[in-house]
Design a protein around this motif. Structure first.
Motif, short mmCIF file in Angstrom:
data_model
loop_
_atom_site.label_atom_id
_atom_site.label_comp_id
_atom_site.label_asym_id
_atom_site.label_seq_id
_atom_site.Cartn_x
_atom_site.Cartn_y
_atom_site.Cartn_z
N VAL A 199 17.54 -16.22 11.12
CA VAL A 199 17.65 -17.19 12.07
C VAL A 199 18.21 -18.49 11.81
CG1 VAL A 199 15.48 -18.05 12.25
CG2 VAL A 199 17.01 -18.18 14.28
N TYR A 231 23.95 -16.25 10.75
CA TYR A 231 23.43 -15.68 11.70
C TYR A 231 24.52 -15.24 12.67
CZ TYR A 231 19.20 -14.84 14.80
OH TYR A 231 18.17 -14.19 15.44
N HIS A 257 21.19 -14.07 18.45
CA HIS A 257 20.12 -13.58 19.30
C HIS A 257 20.48 -13.91 20.90
CE1 HIS A 257 15.67 -12.53 20.28
NE2 HIS A 257 16.21 -12.88 21.41
#
Length: 825
Positions: free
Chosen positions: A208, A213, A249
């Motif tokens: 992360v 990412y 995410h």
């Protein structure tokens, strides 16, 4: 009244969104999370639930505090902080909370500080959520998907993979199986959904806190195993340089218009503190073409706000008002300025309220209803009505509490088309809110209940019409109602696509002949995708729909949103058997390109990239038109990138440093007028601008060792350090021309490795070799020793070809020396 009539044709002529109706990434939310010391933590792992017309946002909790925060919005842009929706001690550092609505309850799945999972529940999306289970274990980033058959599945991080567990209830989990793929390292953040019978999973890779990412996606025919990453498209979301990096995410959510899809994700809030830089929420639109998903981003320039539906009603008033008409009687009213009700029972008459506003022929409609009381008849019913013209022409989808099922019927010209029935899950509570969704495209009506696709019916002779609510011997409450004149992703046709970016050929604007397009042949020759006069076919090679049979004089119009004023390069993706074709691109009345000539590709399924450089575009909203000038070709896409030719650059490292270069990993040093890379591990360093287009890079390279390789990087995009919280040598996009003791190689790196070409050659260790790579359009040439005759020539006509980017040097598991680097336009 809180209702909006269907936009009339005259109003639809307005082309430009309001300047006030724009948002930009990243978002700034009120009451963001902060560490106890005051440092910003922000909105990591954002998840958005839509319920009864309102969006609810949940994010990860900062590690040193307890509770889960929630915000609400009606438009995905303006968010109101609603407080803590959970406060139990298990929510300290609650990672990636996701909330699912089912049968009157909201279930939250979260992993406190990454240590297992808990399930919490609440009767409200605002909480309070209370703990329902002990620690269930399982890897971080839990996500729930409910299939059309009402079966539940739980997805979470496994051992360098995504684990899938069948669920027997919202709090019961089975044994894990692998989803079937990995990002070659840490893999997390799954989101699963179903579209047109195919299962999609987006997921995030790397750590992360890495700038690399990123988001990939995979598809499958099962919700559990056999997912296959989208070849040639991944990563679908990445940015490692600039002000907004570390993107990942994500979750997915429908836009307010009921039709558009948006990817919600986070980015690093700063780059100063690489340990805990904080995170902010971002929102970018999805574009669909067949089964192919494209993220229209990442963006940081202002984008039009997500579109509102053509009609919506939240009943935020005291009387029903003139926006609705009563049909068949009944007792109707408004409760608490939040819902509409009907309470007459004991009759065999349909009671309806229908809108004054009408849909177009194709549309999406959404309804929310719950039953308060039912009469004593055999089939007390309540639910929706749509495509309503009068009592002789309409469709209806209603819920039957006694028989636990969905019932649909269509009446055309006064003739019933027959009732059809679909069982609903056992234990369904009809006194709780349930959603009915109708998608009409052509003669096909698809009916969903709580997101589960239950029926598709073909009904000839029924067009658009009014929507509304119906009861038969039932007292019911009715919530948020809306419709959009788009269906199955068609709203992207009129959307302003962000530039830089790619526009699908089939996403020309609405408006028909003379506005969206000019077509010289009657009908859609290919018969695919859209029902107007443009000829569209499916391309097996492209894996999507393309515009075919483009003939001289025909044109297509596209809406775009240019991020900044400047020079752009455009690449058209074409296929043709004609020996020569040409086109031009217009910005309104301005000829942007002049006539662009292209040779034939040799086959209708062999695609080539045809570039035109130096188009001057001003920031803001435009309508671009591509016109066929000569020959006939099929047309797949247009890609616009900022572009410039590089200035000449040389570096012999004689000043004892490598100033201007950016090292990303490995052990580099400058000594004796040479740039040295150590023999272990991997190393890359880059220079220049991501806007560079056509250029050559040459360097003297000496393989001190013979264990690996070394060479030149061209068209470098999104470089990142592959050793920061990872161990991956391929953290870059671009081309790598390199030498090894046995020859000359060319490869392509896209956060993965693909070898493109090889030529045998003896490369002696300890001897200097002059190596040059030139990139011109899609053609890459590699020279070793002889600078006039290339050892390798490769044309990258793939959809993922890199046409712009920096230059660089790379060493892989080899002690290497570099000198006399030269970049030339």
């Amino acid at each position: 009244m809180k209702w909006k009539p269907l936009l009339l044709a005259a109003a639809a002529l307005a082309l430009l969104p309001s300047a006030a109706g724009a948002y930009s990434n990243p978002s700034s939310l009120p009451s963001s999370w902060h560490w106890a010391n005051g440092d910003f933590y922000g909105e990591g792992d954002p998840y958005i639930l839509k319920f009864n017309g309102v969006y609810y946002l949940y994010v990860s909790t900062v590690d040193d505090q307890t509770g889960v925060k929630v915000w609400s919005s009606t438009n995905l842009v303006d968010w109101t902080y609603r407080g803590l929706c959970a406060t139990d001690p298990v929510t300290k550092g609650a990672y990636a909370p996701e909330v699912v609505y089912w049968n009157g309850q909201f279930y939250m799945y979260t992993s406190p500080a990454g240590n297992g999972h808990y399930v919490l529940s609440s009767p409200s999306p605002l909480g309070p959520f209370t703990v329902q289970t002990g620690n269930l274990g399982m890897g971080i980033d839990g996500h729930v998907f409910i299939d059309d058959d009402a079966r539940w599945y739980f997805y979470s991080t496994g051992a360098e993979r995504i684990d899938v567990r069948p669920m027997s209830s919202p709090v019961s989990f089975g044994a894990p199986v692998s989803a079937g793929f990995s990002m070659a390292g840490w893999t997390e953040g799954p989101t699963t959904f179903k579209r047109n019978g195919t299962y999609y999973m987006t997921y995030t890779g790397n750590h992360v806190w890495s700038t690399a990412y990123r988001v990939d996606y995979a598809t499958g025919s099962s919700p559990t195993t056999g997912f296959v990453p989208a070849a040639g498209q991944n990563p679908v979301l990445i940015r490692t340089e600039g002000s907004n990096v570390g993107l990942g995410h994500n979750s997915m959510v429908k836009g307010p218009d009921l039709d558009s899809d948006y990817m919600v994700y986070h980015s690093h809030a700063s780059q100063g503190n690489v340990t805990y830089p904080g995170r902010k929420m971002n929102l970018d639109r999805i574009a669909w073409n067949g089964g192919r998903m494209t993220v229209l981003g990442p963006t940081t320039a202002a984008q039009p706000n997500p579109a509102a539906p053509a009609f919506e009603d939240r009943f935020a008033r005291t009387a029903i008002g003139s926006g609705w008409s009563n049909v068949g009687g009944g007792t109707w009213g408004i409760y608490n300025q939040e819902l509409m009700w009907q309470d007459t029972i004991g009759t065999s008459v349909w009671h309806r309220q229908v809108t004054a506003a009408s849909t177009e022929a194709d549309y999406t409609a959404e309804f929310h209803a719950k039953q308060i009381k039912m009469g004593t008849s055999a089939n007390p019913l309540y639910g929706s009505v749509f495509s309503y013209t009068d009592e002789n022409n309409y469709g209806t989808a209603v819920l039957n509490r006694k028989l636990n099922r969905l019932e649909t019927n269509f009446v055309v010209g006064g003739v019933s088309q027959g009732w059809q029935y679909s069982a609903l899950p056992a234990g369904y509570d009809y006194t709780k809110w349930h959603q009915i969704r109708v998608e009409k495209r052509g003669a096909a009506f698809s009916i969903y209940v709580d997101g589960m696709k239950k029926q598709t019916r073909s009904v000839a002779g029924l067009g658009g019409g009014r929507i509304g609510y119906s009861t038969l011997d039932a007292h019911a409450d009715f919530g948020y109602a809306a419709f959009s004149n788009d269906v199955q992703g068609s709203s992207v046709w009129n959307a302003y696509k962000p530039l830089p970016g790619t526009i699908e050929a089939v996403h020309y604007r609405k408006g028909g002949e003379g506005a969206g397009y000019h077509d010289l042949t009657a009908g859609n020759t290919g018969g695919a995708y859209r029902s107007d006069g443009v000829d569209i076919r499916s391309s097996a090679a492209e894996g999507k729909e393309v515009v075919g049979w483009n003939q001289p004089g025909e044109w297509l119009t596209y809406r775009v949103n240019v991020a900044e004023t400047g020079l752009y390069d455009v690449t058209a993706r074409l296929a043709t058997t004609f020996p020569s074709v040409s086109f031009r691109i217009w910005d309104g009345a301005t000829d942007l390109t002049g006539v662009v000539q292209a040779g034939g590709s040799g086959d209708w399924e062999k695609w080539i990239n045809v570039a035109k450089k130096g188009l001057y575009l001003t920031a803001g909203y435009h309508e671009l038109k591509i016109e066929t000038v000569q020959g006939e070709f099929d047309f797949s896409s247009l890609t616009f990138e900022r572009g410039q030719a590089p200035s000449a650059l040389t570096d012999d490292f004689g000043d004892g440093n490598d100033n201007g270069w950016t090292r990303f990993e490995g052990s580099w040093s400058v000594a004796g007028g040479e740039l040295a890379a150590a023999g272990s591990g991997f190393a890359k360093t880059v220079i220049g601008s991501s806007l560079w287009s056509d250029y050559s890079v040459e360097a003297d390279i000496k393989l001190v060792g013979t264990t690996g390789d070394a060479g030149i990087l061209t068209r470098v995009n999104n470089p990142s350090n592959g050793t920061v919280l990872a161990n991956n040598p391929d953290y870059v996009q671009g081309y790598y021309a390199f030498i090894k003791p046995d020859g000359v190689y060319l490869g392509k790196m896209n956060y993965g490795w693909q070898q493109l070409a090889y030529a045998p050659m003896t490369i002696a260790s300890g001897a200097w070799q002059k190596v040059k790579a030139t990139v011109s359009g899609p053609v890459i040439r590699v020279y070793v020793g002889d600078m006039n005759a290339p050892k390798l020539t490769y044309t990258d006509n793939s959809p993922s070809a890199f046409l712009h980017g920096k230059a660089g040097l790379r060493s892989m598991q080899n002690e290497t020396r570099f000198d006399n680097v030269k970049v030339s336009p």
